[in-house]
Each structure stands twice: as C-alpha cells, then as structure tokens.
Design an enzyme around this catalytic site. Structure first.
Site, PDB file in Angstrom:
ATOM      1  N   LYS A  14       0.823  -1.211   0.000  1.00 56.78           N
ATOM      2  CA  LYS A  14       0.000   0.000   0.000  1.00 56.78           C
ATOM      3  C   LYS A  14       0.862   1.268   0.000  1.00 56.78           C
ATOM      4  CE  LYS A  14      -2.278  -1.047   3.808  1.00 56.78           C
ATOM      5  NZ  LYS A  14      -1.698  -2.349   4.208  1.00 56.78           N
ATOM      6  N   ARG A  89      -9.524   0.491   9.127  1.00 59.03           N
ATOM      7  CA  ARG A  89      -9.076  -0.868   9.458  1.00 59.03           C
ATOM      8  C   ARG A  89     -10.111  -1.641  10.255  1.00 59.03           C
ATOM      9  NH1 ARG A  89      -3.223   0.163   8.983  1.00 59.03           N
ATOM     10  NH2 ARG A  89      -2.071  -1.770   9.219  1.00 59.03           N
ATOM     11  N   ARG A 128      11.602  -5.919   4.808  1.00 58.82           N
ATOM     12  CA  ARG A 128      11.499  -4.474   5.055  1.00 58.82           C
ATOM     13  C   ARG A 128      12.111  -4.124   6.408  1.00 58.82           C
ATOM     14  NH1 ARG A 128       5.566  -1.881   4.760  1.00 58.82           N
ATOM     15  NH2 ARG A 128       5.360  -2.504   6.918  1.00 58.82           N
ATOM     16  N   ARG A 134      11.625   0.040  11.385  1.00 60.09           N
ATOM     17  CA  ARG A 134      10.328  -0.171  12.052  1.00 60.09           C
ATOM     18  C   ARG A 134      10.411  -1.394  12.939  1.00 60.09           C
ATOM     19  NH1 ARG A 134       5.160   0.412   8.197  1.00 60.09           N
ATOM     20  NH2 ARG A 134       4.383  -0.906   9.881  1.00 60.09           N
ATOM     21  N   ARG A 146      -0.172  -8.966  13.474  1.00 63.92           N
ATOM     22  CA  ARG A 146      -0.764  -7.949  12.590  1.00 63.92           C
ATOM     23  C   ARG A 146      -1.639  -8.613  11.534  1.00 63.92           C
ATOM     24  NH1 ARG A 146       4.684  -5.417  11.138  1.00 63.92           N
ATOM     25  NH2 ARG A 146       3.601  -4.219   9.527  1.00 63.92           N
TER      26      ARG A 146
END
Ligand code: ADP
Length: 193
Positions: A14, A89, A128, A134, A146
């Site tokens: 996204k 969400r 990532r 992160r 998640r």
C-alpha cells in the site's frame, strides 16, 4: 473530489503504490501508520500510547485514528481527493469515514484491494524490517499478530464497501510497475464511468 481507499494486509504494498498514485492523480495521501509514527517521533502522549499497541502488532483504538483522520480532512479543504492508506481498518472506522466524508459532500469513489498470499507478506515484512527501522517489522510474532488483526477486524472493511459495490480486487504480486498499471486502469475506468 475523488477519494480512494487502498486496501490490503500489512506488507501488500500500500505504501509503495500510494506514493505513485498520489503523484499521478494529485491526491492527498493519508496514512494512519505514518501519522501515528509522526506522533511517536514527536513523543506526544498519543504517540507514546500508540507505540505500545503498534509494537505488539495490535490496532490503535478507533477513536484515536478517526480523530487524526478528521483533523487531516479539515486541514486539507482544497484538495482534489484523498488516498486513504491503512485506514479504515475496522467496520467502525469505515462507518466514521463515510460520515465524515458525507459532511463534506464527498464519498469513497473506489476501494482497491491488493491481494497477496500470507507467506509472501511475511517474507516482505521481514525483509522491510532489515532496513525500515520499524520495530514492528523485525519480529515474526508481531508480524503474525498484525495479520491476525487484519483477518479478524480489517477484512470486514472490504465487506462494508462491497455492499456499496465499490471494491475492486487487484493482484498484489508482480512488479511494482505492473501493479501500478492495474491500479491506474481501475481508477481511470471508475473516473470515466
Ligand atoms: P502495515 O500496513 O505494514 O501494518 P501501517 O503503517 O499501516 O503498516 O500500520 C502500522 C501499525 O499502526 C498497525 O499495526 C497498527 O498498530 C497501527 N495502525 C495504523 N493504522 C491504523 C488504523 N487505521 N487503526 C488502528 N491501528 C492502526
């Protein structure tokens, strides 16, 4: 005003696609993840509370993210449209968003739902995590949480907008350019419809 929701599980691309879409269609990018990370960086009370949940892979309360989105809508009265990324969400967030946009005489034009297999999501997020800084991307347990939150709470958002006939599924595996092409095609078809 043409408003888009870019929808999909964590790691579905996204953020990457949003950057290109907002440039092409001259939209204001609203990512609740980015807004929350901004609050964390500024060490605000909201950021400090949100960080605990984000680090555990859990969702931040609806009223917190809806409040942030409401302020962002008010702060950008002149834009030609918004691209929502990572929001809504939950069904409650979707209902709030519909109301907020209605108050401004707008609505969601299209929901683009990126589809990526779970195995690929985990691979991408761990990858990532090597460079993103992160903390929620470095731990496989947090990543799995998640995805569980997504399946339990967020998947229902697609149903909410499917009932309004607004959802288009887009394959999220392939090159960034290929996927961007598919997203653009769906948007162009909707704009000219
Ligand atoms: P990703 O799509 O990779 O999960 P995001 O940056 O969208 O990344 O979100 C990171 C975290 O921020 C989420 O796991 C969640 O804790 C929190 N968050 C972001 N957006 C929302 C939202 N709309 N509602 C609740 N929590 C959110």
């Amino acid at each position: 005003m043409f408003n888009i929701i870019l929808f999909g599980p964590p790691g579905s691309g996204k953020g990457t696609q949003s950057e290109q879409l907002v440039a092409k269609y001259n939209l204001k990018h609203l990512s609740t993840g980015d807004l929350l990370r901004g609050e964390i960086a500024a060490a605000t009370p909201l950021g400090i509370e949100a960080k605990k949940l984000m680090d555990a892979g859990q969702l931040v309360p609806d009223e917190v993210v809806v409040g942030m989105i409401s302020s962002a809508l008010d702060a950008n009265p002149q834009v030609s449209g918004f691209l929502f990324d990572g929001f809504p969400r939950t069904t409650a967030q979707a209902e709030s968003l519909d109301k907020l946009l209605k108050l401004k005489g707008g609505e969601i034009g299209i929901v683009l739902a990126l589809e990526v297999k779970e195995e690929e999501l985990i691979k991408r997020l761990l990858n990532r995590g090597l460079s993103s800084g992160r903390s929620d991307d470095t731990n496989e347990e947090v990543i799995k949480n998640r995805i569980v939150e997504y399946n339990n709470k967020t998947a229902a958002v697609a149903k909410h907008y499917a009932a309004q006939n607004k959802v288009q599924q887009i394959p999220g595996e392939g090159s960034v350019e290929e996927i961007f092409g598919l997203l653009s095609k769906a948007i162009d078809a909707e704009i000219s419809a």
